[in-house]
Design an enzyme around this catalytic site. Structure first.
Site, mmCIF file in Angstrom:
data_model
loop_
_atom_site.group_PDB
_atom_site.id
_atom_site.type_symbol
_atom_site.label_atom_id
_atom_site.label_comp_id
_atom_site.label_asym_id
_atom_site.label_seq_id
_atom_site.Cartn_x
_atom_site.Cartn_y
_atom_site.Cartn_z
ATOM 1 N N ARG A 80 -42.112 -19.043 -49.030
ATOM 2 C CA ARG A 80 -41.353 -19.441 -47.944
ATOM 3 C C ARG A 80 -40.470 -20.588 -48.428
ATOM 4 O O ARG A 80 -39.254 -20.865 -47.907
ATOM 5 C CB ARG A 80 -42.169 -19.964 -46.853
ATOM 6 C CG ARG A 80 -43.085 -18.858 -46.191
ATOM 7 C CD ARG A 80 -44.248 -19.336 -45.187
ATOM 8 N NE ARG A 80 -43.963 -20.048 -44.240
ATOM 9 C CZ ARG A 80 -44.429 -20.867 -43.592
ATOM 10 N NH1 ARG A 80 -45.855 -21.306 -43.981
ATOM 11 N NH2 ARG A 80 -44.073 -21.814 -42.483
ATOM 12 N N SER A 94 -50.218 -20.551 -41.239
ATOM 13 C CA SER A 94 -50.444 -21.215 -42.400
ATOM 14 C C SER A 94 -51.411 -22.598 -42.132
ATOM 15 O O SER A 94 -52.408 -22.752 -42.551
ATOM 16 C CB SER A 94 -49.190 -21.977 -42.834
ATOM 17 O OG SER A 94 -49.315 -22.821 -43.752
ATOM 18 N N HIS A 113 -55.295 -32.554 -37.171
ATOM 19 C CA HIS A 113 -54.192 -32.215 -38.216
ATOM 20 C C HIS A 113 -52.925 -32.785 -37.438
ATOM 21 O O HIS A 113 -52.572 -32.684 -36.385
ATOM 22 C CB HIS A 113 -54.149 -30.550 -38.224
ATOM 23 C CG HIS A 113 -53.134 -29.884 -39.115
ATOM 24 N ND1 HIS A 113 -53.429 -30.227 -40.262
ATOM 25 C CD2 HIS A 113 -51.833 -29.734 -39.006
ATOM 26 C CE1 HIS A 113 -52.283 -29.766 -41.061
ATOM 27 N NE2 HIS A 113 -51.094 -29.458 -40.159
HETATM 28 N N1 URA Z 1 -47.528 -27.318 -42.564
HETATM 29 C C1 URA Z 1 -48.363 -26.270 -43.063
HETATM 30 O O1 URA Z 1 -49.438 -26.629 -43.597
HETATM 31 N N2 URA Z 1 -47.807 -25.047 -43.086
HETATM 32 C C2 URA Z 1 -46.510 -25.018 -42.558
HETATM 33 O O2 URA Z 1 -46.023 -23.768 -42.611
HETATM 34 C C3 URA Z 1 -45.902 -25.974 -42.030
HETATM 35 C C4 URA Z 1 -46.427 -27.164 -42.134
#
Ligand code: URA
Length: 433
Positions: free
Chosen positions: A168, A183, A82
């Site tokens: 957010r 998240s 990721h």
């Molecule tokens: N990427 C995400 O998936 N969530 C976040 O809060 C910030 C970056």
């Protein structure tokens, strides 16, 4: 239990229990907790934060809000990667076939781009015919057959994150470490892999602006993975300038192919080798030196490029575009931006460069904006390079003259050319295991 008391407790700096966090998140997903209470809660978290235990609980509650992928039908250790998001970050396009060509299974779910950062799904869809929507069984079957599949995230993967992130985004609460960590990790854990390599970007194009912040985010994400019984390593990497030279969907596919042909920019190659070898280390339980040899062999022998072609064909794409990737840019116009001063590239405001690419049509400012795959930038100069009057700094690939002009305004503001040559920094600042 009432949402009011939970908000008040966090507002006053107290630790929340699992029952309280679950009440609030589940209530928000099912509609019994309204937006205004969730917004107030998020702001309370922004100022008061959550400790590691609360962040892990929030991650788990979010993960459990929707589908959880079961990858047990795929043999071996499944490894996912990721990136926290950046400009010109096409590493997934390279790593998925590369790592799978070395014998590690990659079952990946990816997202679309929004704002100044691009998304893997858009980049893949710039290859004519490529399909990213597939049924779960088909996704698993493809991994079992060829070792790699990348699909778009389904609507029901962590619905809590979709709702919370949207809130957010409009309440100035995106950049809070426990909210970012939960998240990202809720989606990674729901994706079902056994091990994760996390590329945490730091610099002007990233969420994290300092190495200290990136380090805190990395540590909490690695600890969430461990508490969930998975393995993880985070690499803190440079996003103070775009990654590689090319930005824009088709252009990034072209640069990914260059790397798989053992060419391409050195920063992108360095990061590719570091991330891929870590993934292979996890996947095959070998040491890093051995994994690096496998990565280099696979690139040098053309095996990784062959896997990319096979992967593209399996997902409906026309792999002739990988043999002759310049075809992807057919018909697009080119503007060469030249320097009118002598000096050095002292700095690049990477977020602004990402916005300039978005204005040009390479990205979206709103979720339903359409993307122009063929537009973007190709930088000839990067941080630390010397520049003379009349020399090209970059090429802009464009289709619409008005968008070109608007984009150039942002671009001109984002490039700092001065008299002093900045020191070249390293690509990888730290590794957190
Ligand atoms: N990427 C995400 O998936 N969530 C976040 O809060 C910030 C970056």
């Amino acid at each position: 239990m009432r949402a009011y008391e939970i908000i008040q407790k966090k507002r006053d700096g107290h630790k929340l229990s699992e029952i309280e966090i679950k009440f609030l998140v589940d209530g928000f997903v099912n509609g019994s907790v309204p937006d205004y209470q969730m917004a107030a809660f998020l702001m309370a978290v922004f100022f008061r934060h959550m400790d590691d235990e609360e962040t892990f609980t929030l991650t788990n509650v979010m993960k459990n809000s929707g589908d959880i992928m079961d990858l047990s039908a795929i043999e071996g250790v499944k490894v996912d990667k990721h990136s926290t998001g950046g400009v010109g970050d096409k590493t997934t396009l390279i790593l998925a076939p590369l790592v799978s060509s070395c014998g590690v299974k990659v079952a990946k779910l990816s997202g679309r781009g929004l704002g100044h950062t691009g998304g893997t799904i858009d980049k893949l869809e710039s290859i004519p015919g490529f399909k990213t929507s597939m049924k779960r069984d088909q996704w698993i079957e493809q991994v079992n057959k060829i070792g790699v599949a990348i699909a778009g995230q389904t609507a029901n993967l962590v619905p809590a994150d979709k709702k919370i992130y949207a809130l957010r985004d409009v309440t100035a609460t995106v950049d809070e470490i426990s909210l970012i960590a939960s998240s990202i990790m809720s989606k990674k854990l729901a994706g079902g892999s056994d091990a994760f390599v996390l590329d945490v970007k730091v610099g002007s194009g990233a969420f994290m602006k300092s190495i200290e912040e990136a380090s805190r985010l990395s540590k909490i994400m690695v600890s969430i993975a461990k508490l969930a019984g998975r393995k993880a390593t985070a690499m803190i990497t440079d996003m103070d300038q775009p990654l590689g030279c090319k930005i824009g969907n088709s252009l990034e596919v072209i640069e990914a192919v260059e790397i798989l042909k053992n060419k391409g920019p050195s920063d992108l190659m360095e990061l590719t080798v570091a991330l891929a070898s870590k993934m292979i280390e996890y996947g095959l339980s070998i040491d890093n030196e051995e994994a690096v040899v496998k990565v280099r062999d696979s690139i040098e022998s053309g095996k990784a490029l062959g896997k990319f072609e096979e992967f593209v064909e399996f997902q409906g794409g026309d792999s002739s575009f990988l043999k002759d990737p310049e075809k992807l840019l057919h018909g697009v116009k080119i503007y060469s931006l030249k320097s009118d001063v002598n000096g050095y590239m002292e700095g690049m405001n990477t977020e602004k460069i990402g916005i300039a690419a978005m204005i040009l049509g390479a990205g979206r400012s709103k979720k339903d904006d359409e993307i122009d795959f063929s537009v973007g930038f190709d930088f000839s100069k990067k941080k630390g390079d010397s520049i003379s009057v009349g020399e090209e700094i970059l090429k802009v690939y464009y289709n619409d003259t008005n968008k070109l002009e608007a984009s150039l305004e942002f671009l001109n503001e984002s490039l700092i050319i001065g008299d002093s040559q900045p020191e070249k920094t390293t690509m990888i600042f730290d590794i957190i295991q």
